[in-house]
Design a protein around this motif. Structure first.
Motif, PDB file in Angstrom:
ATOM      1  N   ARG A   1     -12.562  -1.360 -10.893  1.00  0.00           N
ATOM      2  CA  ARG A   1     -14.530  -1.423 -10.863  1.00  0.00           C
ATOM      3  C   ARG A   1     -14.675   0.332 -11.066  1.00  0.00           C
ATOM      4  O   ARG A   1     -14.435   1.393 -10.696  1.00  0.00           O
ATOM      5  N   ALA A   2     -16.265   0.290 -11.411  1.00  0.00           N
ATOM      6  CA  ALA A   2     -16.974   1.818 -11.900  1.00  0.00           C
ATOM      7  C   ALA A   2     -16.576   2.532 -10.141  1.00  0.00           C
ATOM      8  O   ALA A   2     -17.006   1.262  -9.667  1.00  0.00           O
ATOM      9  N   ASN A   3     -16.912   3.609 -10.146  1.00  0.00           N
ATOM     10  CA  ASN A   3     -17.013   4.104  -8.512  1.00  0.00           C
ATOM     11  C   ASN A   3     -15.988   3.389  -7.643  1.00  0.00           C
ATOM     12  O   ASN A   3     -16.279   3.974  -6.132  1.00  0.00           O
ATOM     13  N   TRP A   4     -15.006   3.114  -7.901  1.00  0.00           N
ATOM     14  CA  TRP A   4     -13.629   2.759  -7.191  1.00  0.00           C
ATOM     15  C   TRP A   4     -12.804   4.066  -6.594  1.00  0.00           C
ATOM     16  O   TRP A   4     -12.451   5.212  -7.362  1.00  0.00           O
ATOM     17  N   ASN A   5     -12.285   4.923  -5.634  1.00  0.00           N
ATOM     18  CA  ASN A   5     -11.827   5.744  -5.073  1.00  0.00           C
ATOM     19  C   ASN A   5     -11.528   5.279  -3.893  1.00  0.00           C
ATOM     20  O   ASN A   5     -11.787   5.517  -3.040  1.00  0.00           O
ATOM     21  N   PRO A   6      -9.051   5.102  -4.074  1.00  0.00           N
ATOM     22  CA  PRO A   6      -9.299   4.869  -2.670  1.00  0.00           C
ATOM     23  C   PRO A   6      -8.571   5.981  -1.840  1.00  0.00           C
ATOM     24  O   PRO A   6      -8.727   6.183  -1.093  1.00  0.00           O
ATOM     25  N   HIS A   7      -9.288   7.160  -2.846  1.00  0.00           N
ATOM     26  CA  HIS A   7      -8.708   9.064  -2.075  1.00  0.00           C
ATOM     27  C   HIS A   7      -7.417   8.811  -1.472  1.00  0.00           C
ATOM     28  O   HIS A   7      -7.047   9.558  -0.119  1.00  0.00           O
ATOM     29  N   TYR A   8      -6.136   8.402  -2.138  1.00  0.00           N
ATOM     30  CA  TYR A   8      -4.755   8.785  -1.603  1.00  0.00           C
ATOM     31  C   TYR A   8      -4.564   9.809  -1.231  1.00  0.00           C
ATOM     32  O   TYR A   8      -3.999  10.109  -0.030  1.00  0.00           O
ATOM     33  N   GLY A   9      -5.038  10.620  -1.827  1.00  0.00           N
ATOM     34  CA  GLY A   9      -4.290  11.906  -1.778  1.00  0.00           C
ATOM     35  C   GLY A   9      -4.726  12.962  -0.203  1.00  0.00           C
ATOM     36  O   GLY A   9      -4.092  13.467   0.200  1.00  0.00           O
TER      37      GLY A   9
ATOM     38  N   ALA B   1      -5.312  11.317   2.163  1.00  0.00           N
ATOM     39  CA  ALA B   1      -4.920  10.681   3.061  1.00  0.00           C
ATOM     40  C   ALA B   1      -3.665  11.090   3.167  1.00  0.00           C
ATOM     41  O   ALA B   1      -3.223  11.085   4.802  1.00  0.00           O
ATOM     42  N   VAL B   2      -2.812  11.581   2.558  1.00  0.00           N
ATOM     43  CA  VAL B   2      -1.444  11.818   2.437  1.00  0.00           C
ATOM     44  C   VAL B   2      -0.918  12.818   2.928  1.00  0.00           C
ATOM     45  O   VAL B   2       0.093  13.328   2.786  1.00  0.00           O
TER      46      VAL B   2
ATOM     47  N   LEU C   1       0.861  -0.826   0.109  1.00  0.00           N
ATOM     48  CA  LEU C   1      -0.500   0.201   0.313  1.00  0.00           C
ATOM     49  C   LEU C   1       1.121   1.459   0.082  1.00  0.00           C
ATOM     50  O   LEU C   1       0.504   2.168  -0.294  1.00  0.00           O
ATOM     51  N   MET C   2       2.287   0.929   0.152  1.00  0.00           N
ATOM     52  CA  MET C   2       2.925   2.296   0.768  1.00  0.00           C
ATOM     53  C   MET C   2       3.342   2.534  -0.464  1.00  0.00           C
ATOM     54  O   MET C   2       3.322   4.186  -0.873  1.00  0.00           O
ATOM     55  N   ALA C   3       3.510   2.483  -1.780  1.00  0.00           N
ATOM     56  CA  ALA C   3       4.000   2.090  -3.318  1.00  0.00           C
ATOM     57  C   ALA C   3       3.387   3.731  -3.498  1.00  0.00           C
ATOM     58  O   ALA C   3       3.468   4.173  -3.760  1.00  0.00           O
ATOM     59  N   PRO C   4       2.030   3.220  -3.899  1.00  0.00           N
ATOM     60  CA  PRO C   4       1.071   4.264  -4.816  1.00  0.00           C
ATOM     61  C   PRO C   4       1.225   5.460  -3.589  1.00  0.00           C
ATOM     62  O   PRO C   4       0.855   6.804  -4.056  1.00  0.00           O
ATOM     63  N   LEU C   5       1.208   5.546  -2.125  1.00  0.00           N
ATOM     64  CA  LEU C   5       1.399   6.764  -0.891  1.00  0.00           C
ATOM     65  C   LEU C   5       2.553   7.580  -1.361  1.00  0.00           C
ATOM     66  O   LEU C   5       1.900   8.525  -1.312  1.00  0.00           O
ATOM     67  N   LEU C   6       3.067   6.883  -1.603  1.00  0.00           N
ATOM     68  CA  LEU C   6       4.709   7.370  -1.668  1.00  0.00           C
ATOM     69  C   LEU C   6       4.563   8.431  -2.533  1.00  0.00           C
ATOM     70  O   LEU C   6       5.050   9.664  -2.825  1.00  0.00           O
ATOM     71  N   ILE C   7       3.484   8.058  -4.017  1.00  0.00           N
ATOM     72  CA  ILE C   7       3.922   8.776  -5.296  1.00  0.00           C
ATOM     73  C   ILE C   7       3.047   9.356  -5.161  1.00  0.00           C
ATOM     74  O   ILE C   7       3.920  10.767  -5.362  1.00  0.00           O
TER      75      ILE C   7
ATOM     76  N   TYR D   1       1.317   5.817   7.968  1.00  0.00           N
ATOM     77  CA  TYR D   1      -0.653   5.440   7.565  1.00  0.00           C
ATOM     78  C   TYR D   1      -0.366   4.681   6.749  1.00  0.00           C
ATOM     79  O   TYR D   1      -1.525   3.779   7.149  1.00  0.00           O
ATOM     80  N   ALA D   2       0.484   3.742   6.017  1.00  0.00           N
ATOM     81  CA  ALA D   2      -0.163   2.414   5.904  1.00  0.00           C
ATOM     82  C   ALA D   2      -0.188   1.572   6.426  1.00  0.00           C
ATOM     83  O   ALA D   2      -0.923   0.913   6.248  1.00  0.00           O
TER      84      ALA D   2
END
Length: 344
Positions: free
Chosen positions: A242-250, A252-253, A36-42, A274-275
């Protein structure tokens, strides 16, 4: 404070925090946290690029989903048509390009007409989320399933694992990006020009920095990296979208980006924290009888205490501001203007 809220909700805070450690770190769970940390850090690095230039790129949700849909939508076709390594490079470059292009509207409006980029980037984010959903429900939809989702990318085409672990190489890519960004910011002439521009666009123009192109370039780099995070997440972990999927990473970080004082290296342990919280906290919340959305409450509490610290640091001179000088002056300007009007 989080513990008191848990108590007020009738749960044991010790059970919750013990669960975060158990499900986020112990055994092999630490590997899930690092995935999980990989996309969060980018995403964090992408935000830092914009914020250091005194630009508020708040369109990260749309940019991330557009980058993800490039990977999930085109991936199944590209992997069938070319070698895996070449298809992966094409997908990564495509996601970077899509993110950069999506930033042109807010960046050009900001550079040429001084339009508030907070509003325009948010509008473009809403549009980007809609476009991603339309693509998933339309041309990219997997016709073999009734669910609105893209075709599943085969395991053999996903990012390779770090030997001996279940962590994909996207984490290495993210760490390298953070180190490179730190070097560029602190050891290159471009980093110096960016800091000058972030501190004072007027001073930047006096020393020959083209403000228009700087705004466009920083917005493109920021948005491109966030879209790239979406592609890494799909090819490293999800394999479809999938449609309507959004993890809201921005969302969170962002607090941790400012806690790191816009330093990519300093953001690494904070994003890692946070990860672990997100990975272990999901199961820990369920075990403690809490809604999973309680994790957003913790992030909100961090924002509140950051605001208090900012006030104390600025008004009482007891600490250092979390904001760089340029952003701090931008935020303080409306209050200074209001005070001047009262005095007059």
């Amino acid at each position: 404070m989080a513990g008191l809220i848990i108590l007020a909700m009738g749960s044991n805070p010790l059970d919750f925090f013990a669960g975060v450690w158990t499900y986020g770190v112990t055994g092999s769970n630490w590997q899930r946290s690092l995935v999980l940390m990989a996309p969060l850090l980018i995403v964090a690095v992408g935000l830092i690029v914009a914020f250091r230039g005194q630009l508020w790129n708040l369109g990260y949700n749309g940019q991330y989903l557009l980058g993800a849909v490039v990977a999930s939508g085109f991936g199944p076709y590209l992997f069938d048509a070319m070698p895996v390594w070449l298809a992966t490079i094409v997908i990564f470059l495509g996601s970077l390009l899509v993110g950069a292009i999506w930033s042109l509207v807010p960046s050009i409006l900001k550079a040429r007409y001084g339009t508030n980029e907070i509003i325009t980037s948010l509008v473009m984010s809403f549009i980007g989320i809609g476009v991603a959903n339309l693509l998933i429900k339309g041309p990219f939809k997997d016709t073999t399933t009734p669910q609105p989702q893209t075709a599943v990318i085969g395991d053999e085409n996903l990012l390779a694992y770090i030997p001996g672990t279940s962590i994909h190489v996207g984490l290495i890519i993210a760490l390298v990006l953070a180190v490179v960004a730190q070097f560029v910011f602190s050891r290159t002439s471009f980093g110096l020009r960016m800091d000058i521009f972030g501190a004072s666009p007027k001073a930047a123009r006096h020393v020959g920095i083209n403000s228009t192109w700087m705004v466009i370039l920083l917005f493109a780099l920021s948005s491109g990296l966030i879209a790239f995070a979406g592609a890494v997440d799909v090819l490293g972990q999800y394999s479809y979208q999938r449609a309507n999927w959004n993890p809201h990473y921005g969302d969170a970080v962002m607090p941790f980006v400012f806690l790191a004082r816009l330093s990519p290296i300093a953001a690494i342990p904070l994003v890692g924290f946070y990860a672990v919280l997100a990975t272990g906290g999901t199961l820990a919340a369920q075990q403690a009888g809490l809604n999973v959305d309680f994790l957003l409450v913790i992030v909100g509490l961090i924002l509140i205490f950051m605001t208090i610290t900012e006030y104390v640091g600025e008004r009482r001179r007891l600490g250092q501001s979390y904001l760089p000088p340029g952003l701090r002056r931008t935020l303080a300007r409306p209050f200074q203007t209001g005070a001047a009007r009262k005095e007059s």
